[in-house]
Design a protein around this motif. Sequence first.
Motif, PDB file in Angstrom:
ATOM      1  N   THR A  75      39.225  44.902  43.066  1.00  0.00           N
ATOM      2  CA  THR A  75      39.230  43.437  43.016  1.00  0.00           C
ATOM      3  C   THR A  75      40.649  42.935  42.771  1.00  0.00           C
ATOM      4  O   THR A  75      41.077  41.946  43.376  1.00  0.00           O
ATOM      5  N   GLN A  76      41.385  43.606  41.905  1.00  0.00           N
ATOM      6  CA  GLN A  76      42.773  43.230  41.635  1.00  0.00           C
ATOM      7  C   GLN A  76      43.618  43.310  42.910  1.00  0.00           C
ATOM      8  O   GLN A  76      44.421  42.422  43.186  1.00  0.00           O
ATOM      9  N   MET A 103      42.483  40.470  45.219  1.00  0.00           N
ATOM     10  CA  MET A 103      42.905  39.194  44.643  1.00  0.00           C
ATOM     11  C   MET A 103      44.404  38.985  44.853  1.00  0.00           C
ATOM     12  O   MET A 103      44.836  37.919  45.270  1.00  0.00           O
ATOM     13  N   SER A 155      45.213  38.352  48.503  1.00  0.00           N
ATOM     14  CA  SER A 155      44.837  36.988  48.853  1.00  0.00           C
ATOM     15  C   SER A 155      45.832  35.981  48.289  1.00  0.00           C
ATOM     16  O   SER A 155      46.226  35.030  48.951  1.00  0.00           O
ATOM     17  N   HIS A 156      46.256  36.203  47.053  1.00  0.00           N
ATOM     18  CA  HIS A 156      47.220  35.300  46.420  1.00  0.00           C
ATOM     19  C   HIS A 156      48.535  35.276  47.201  1.00  0.00           C
ATOM     20  O   HIS A 156      49.056  34.209  47.526  1.00  0.00           O
ATOM     21  N   LEU A 174      38.227  33.181  39.533  1.00  0.00           N
ATOM     22  CA  LEU A 174      38.294  33.453  40.973  1.00  0.00           C
ATOM     23  C   LEU A 174      37.702  32.298  41.775  1.00  0.00           C
ATOM     24  O   LEU A 174      38.245  31.901  42.814  1.00  0.00           O
ATOM     25  N   ARG A 234      40.052  29.342  41.854  1.00  0.00           N
ATOM     26  CA  ARG A 234      41.137  29.571  42.809  1.00  0.00           C
ATOM     27  C   ARG A 234      40.661  29.352  44.236  1.00  0.00           C
ATOM     28  O   ARG A 234      41.385  28.810  45.068  1.00  0.00           O
ATOM     29  N   TYR A 260      41.129  33.978  34.862  1.00  0.00           N
ATOM     30  CA  TYR A 260      40.963  35.338  35.373  1.00  0.00           C
ATOM     31  C   TYR A 260      41.838  36.327  34.613  1.00  0.00           C
ATOM     32  O   TYR A 260      41.362  37.352  34.133  1.00  0.00           O
ATOM     33  N   PHE A 296      38.578  34.783  47.756  1.00  0.00           N
ATOM     34  CA  PHE A 296      38.447  34.515  46.321  1.00  0.00           C
ATOM     35  C   PHE A 296      37.008  34.159  45.969  1.00  0.00           C
ATOM     36  O   PHE A 296      36.495  34.575  44.929  1.00  0.00           O
ATOM     37  N   LEU A 313      34.950  37.349  45.975  1.00  0.00           N
ATOM     38  CA  LEU A 313      35.284  38.141  44.792  1.00  0.00           C
ATOM     39  C   LEU A 313      34.670  37.539  43.533  1.00  0.00           C
ATOM     40  O   LEU A 313      34.157  38.263  42.668  1.00  0.00           O
TER      41      LEU A 313
END
Length: 188
Positions: A19-20, A23, A26-27, A84, A87, A117, A174, A177
């Motif tokens: 997930t990290q 994430m 995606s960020h 999440l 975001r 988060y 996001f 997730l």
Amino acid sequence: KSIRNYKAVPPLVWKVLITQFLMNSSHFMTVSLLAVYMVNTLKFGAWEVATVMTTNLIAAQVLPFLFGLMADKYGFRLFMAGGLLLRALGLIGFAFGHGWGTLSAMALVMGVGVAMYESSVYPFFSKQPLPIAARAFVLNNQMLNMGVVVGPLLSGVLLTYDIRLAFVVSSFLFGCLGLWVFAQKDID
């Protein structure tokens, strides 16, 4: 020995580590485009871009203390999932919002999401038994670094179609997730 160390990490911790990675990918798919989008597409001036970016940064850096205390009391899963999902909301607002006020509000929402988060995921890792926690933090850094590489590559591909597509895809990721984390009852 290295393989044994990786296999010793429990599946739930691996899931959070993946997930990290997703994430962070995606960020960085969107953060690298945000200022360019505001200047070139929305025709924002320097102070408007600075205000939006600063709003996000201040919320993300100041609020983790408050959310960390709350996550310790009410559980990591809710704050991880909520962060999440916030975001996701902020990113979809960036894709379809056009005014400075709207984007400033979305930047605040995203900053709150980051604070929620991050104030939950790191305590989750630290609550693991010591050898697992140490491995989890090392693996976490590796996952975050991979996301820093993959995210901008994806944004480059999406940029060839429409700059807003990166925000929509990132928002979708996001959101997925956030729902997935919410479904993981073992995270608390």
